[in-house]
Design a protein around this motif. Structure first.
Motif, mmCIF file in Angstrom:
data_model
loop_
_atom_site.group_PDB
_atom_site.id
_atom_site.type_symbol
_atom_site.label_atom_id
_atom_site.label_comp_id
_atom_site.label_asym_id
_atom_site.label_seq_id
_atom_site.Cartn_x
_atom_site.Cartn_y
_atom_site.Cartn_z
ATOM 1 N N UNK A 86 0.824 -1.217 0.000
ATOM 2 C CA UNK A 86 0.000 0.000 0.000
ATOM 3 C C UNK A 86 0.854 1.261 0.000
ATOM 4 N N UNK A 87 1.984 1.223 0.689
ATOM 5 C CA UNK A 87 2.853 2.400 0.760
ATOM 6 C C UNK A 87 3.827 2.470 -0.404
ATOM 7 N N UNK A 88 3.694 1.577 -1.352
ATOM 8 C CA UNK A 88 4.553 1.627 -2.535
ATOM 9 C C UNK A 88 5.978 1.175 -2.271
ATOM 10 N N UNK A 89 6.171 0.357 -1.214
ATOM 11 C CA UNK A 89 7.532 -0.090 -0.897
ATOM 12 C C UNK A 89 7.934 -1.332 -1.689
ATOM 13 N N UNK A 90 6.964 -2.069 -2.190
ATOM 14 C CA UNK A 90 7.236 -3.248 -3.027
ATOM 15 C C UNK A 90 6.763 -2.919 -4.438
#
Lengths: 166, 417
Positions: free
Chosen positions: B107-111
């Motif tokens: 969701x936080x765009x870390x993957x």
């Protein structure tokens, strides 16, 4: 030095939740974890185990969670090696990383019965079943797994690399 | 090559790789949680490491024994918090802005697509839904990853699962992955990549894809993976400034096995105790009374899951004597669910809506079962003692089935309401 003791035998798919239940995972202390090893499927396990004993199991030993607490609990409880028909991959890798000897051998896993006296010689790749007079041979590790065992674990391996960087 | 092989080849700086090759892969992200990180941090120092390879790429999430269930858990979370401060890690999450790791990391765009990710949590495989190679490891492997920014991997064989046909009512990604595990068994994909494809996947929203990849480990899989498409790229919009690479399997990629299933034949699935492979179609479940329903977890704690549950519970009541516990997967999901009226609907129906946590899924806290109790859960494991007492039972199913079961007090589908 060979690993020498008695066998404790279990079935297929022994998962990490029964090896060390999550209710104890607030701790990462090896002795505390070892005190509860296998308690949900074998309540007397900890009392029965003598140093050098081996766990023998069927397919997919160590499936489930990635908790390194599982091999740590087994090793600290006094188990000298785990012999199974097959292992779940994260458990296998964790065991190598922390220096718990681990052997994949269908023949041994099926031939050894609970209570059998066994001797494991990691260097020559042979398990002697002293109770039944049987020998089971297993192939040497290859690739990174062999390097890990040679170094004594992942901490030691990385430690060397970082020291080498100066 | 398959998508998995292409991602690993790139991360290893090679033109190509084949199953069985050992490679050293550069890591896009290393993850650990409040249960696994304390050992990672001990090992990290034991290795003589002093700095993580890249503070932006080491993520610590306190989600298992949080909100800290006891003093020892509070000490663990503190260890993570202190380490994050010492190392200048921007991605440490506890309560505010936090949640369950496998919900918040995507969701936080870390993957991102094309990434190679290791996490000291077996459900790290969730991120395969974005077209990343993501796999669970132990604490010491995570520590080595944090120190070196790389890890060794054996390139896995790939099994391909193609889903065609139409989805029956109430059949979701959860049902398809349970069906898959039921077919191949809990070690059916041991050491292998599980690639999901086909028209049904193309029509599935990201929430369902995350659920499917999340449970690849329940078949023994090294990773689950789905090639990115328009749905993926749209979902990623605005989440990250980091560049990413989209890969897809070649037409002539080699698979160790290919399964093709027509979903028109698949009904909602329930996995009976004590293995996720003990699946049955809903019509074959019979009379199974429940004491508790758990809706949430890294498997099914997304907003889409809560919408389904609320849609069924709206205007109805949880059966007397049944506890229906709902755990939004993150603070953000909780906020959105509140704004959409979902939380109110659930509370009016008699559910308890809790903070995001892994607690009940692994029998840690906030929903443990007593001797002889039975739960239906949208979680991913039903091993002996998984949700509490070793003589308790967990049945795995989708949010729709869990919600309907909570209302009827026995395992049932929404059509029975």
């Amino acid at each position: 030095m060979p690993i020498h003791g008695h066998a404790h035998k279990y079935g297929d798919h022994v998962d990490t939740d029964v090896i060390i239940p999550a209710r104890y995972l607030a701790s990462s202390d090896a002795d505390e974890l070892a005190a509860h090893c296998m308690e949900d499927i074998d309540a007397d396990f900890v009392e029965k185990v003598e140093p050098g004993d081996v766990i023998v199991a069927g397919r997919n030993f160590g499936c489930g969670s990635s908790r390194e607490h599982a091999p740590l609990a087994i090793k600290t409880a006094g188990i000298g090696a785990v012999i199974a028909e097959s292992f779940a991959r994260i458990f296998y890798r964790n065991a190598l990383n922390i220096g718990l000897p681990i052997i994949e051998s269908e023949e041994a896993a099926q031939g050894i019965q609970s209570g059998d006296e066994v001797e494991v010689d990691l260097e020559s790749g042979v398990i002697h079943n002293l109770t039944r007079g049987q020998d089971y041979h297993f192939p040497p590790l290859v690739g990174p797994a062999a390097e890990l065992v040679e170094a004594g674990g992942l901490r030691q391996l990385v430690s060397r690399r970082l020291a080498g960087r100066g | 090559m398959t998508i998995t092989e292409k991602i690993l080849a790139r991360a290893a700086g090679l033109d190509s790789v084949s199953p069985g090759d050992f490679v050293t892969a550069r890591l896009s992200l290393v993850l650990a949680n409040d249960i696994t990180a304390p050992i990672s941090l001990r090992e990290f120092r034991g290795m003589g490491a002093t700095q993580v390879f890249d503070p932006e790429r080491v993520v610590l999430v306190a989600d298992h024994n949080t909100p800290n269930k006891d003093i020892q858990s509070a000490e663990n979370t503190k260890l993570l918090r202190d380490f994050a401060r010492e190392q200048g890690l921007p991605h440490f999450y506890e309560s505010q802005d936090g949640g369950i790791e496998h919900i918040i990391v995507p969701d936080k765009g870390l993957a991102l697509p094309g990434d190679v990710i290791i996490g000291a949590d077996s459900h790290t495989c969730t991120y395969g839904a974005l077209g990343a190679f993501a796999t669970g490891v132990g604490s010491t492997d995570a520590a080595a990853g944090m120190a070196l920014g790389e890890t060794w991997l054996r390139v896995p064989e790939t099994m391909k699962f193609v889903f065609t046909g139409r989805l029956r009512p109430w059949v979701s990604g959860k049902d398809l992955i349970l069906y898959t595990i039921g077919k191949i068994g809990v070690d059916g994909a041991r050491y292998r990549a599980m690639e999901f494809a086909g028209p049904v996947l193309e029509g599935m929203e990201m929430a369902g894809r995350f659920t499917m990849c999340n449970m690849a480990i329940e078949a023994g899989g090294k990773c689950g993976i789905i090639a990115p498409d328009q749905t993926t790229l749209q979902w990623l919009e605005g989440r990250s400034d980091r560049e990413y690479r989209v890969f897809a399997s070649d037409a002539d990629a080699e698979y160790v096995e290919v399964f093709e299933w027509d979903t028109t034949d698949i009904e909602p699935q329930v996995a009976f105790p004590h293995l996720p492979e003990n699946t049955r179609g809903l019509s074959e479940v019979g009379e199974v009374k429940i004491d508790q329903a758990v809706i949430g977890a890294c498997t099914n704690g997304r907003l889409e899951d809560l919408r389904v549950a609320a849609g069924i519970l709206k205007g109805r009541k949880v059966a007397p004597g049944v506890r229906c516990l709902v755990f939004p997967g993150s603070a953000e999901v909780h906020l959105q669910a509140t704004r959409e009226g979902i939380v109110e609907t659930l509370l009016e129906a008699g559910c308890a809506v809790s903070m995001p946590t892994c607690g009940p899924c692994l029998g840690g806290h906030s929903g443990c079962l007593a001797h002889g109790e039975r739960a239906i859960a949208t979680t991913n494991r039903n091993f002996v003692g998984r949700m509490g007492h070793p003589k308790s039972e967990v049945y795995l199913a989708s949010p729709a089935i869990a919600a309907a079961s909570a209302i009827l007090g026995k395992i049932a589908g929404p059509d029975e309401l």
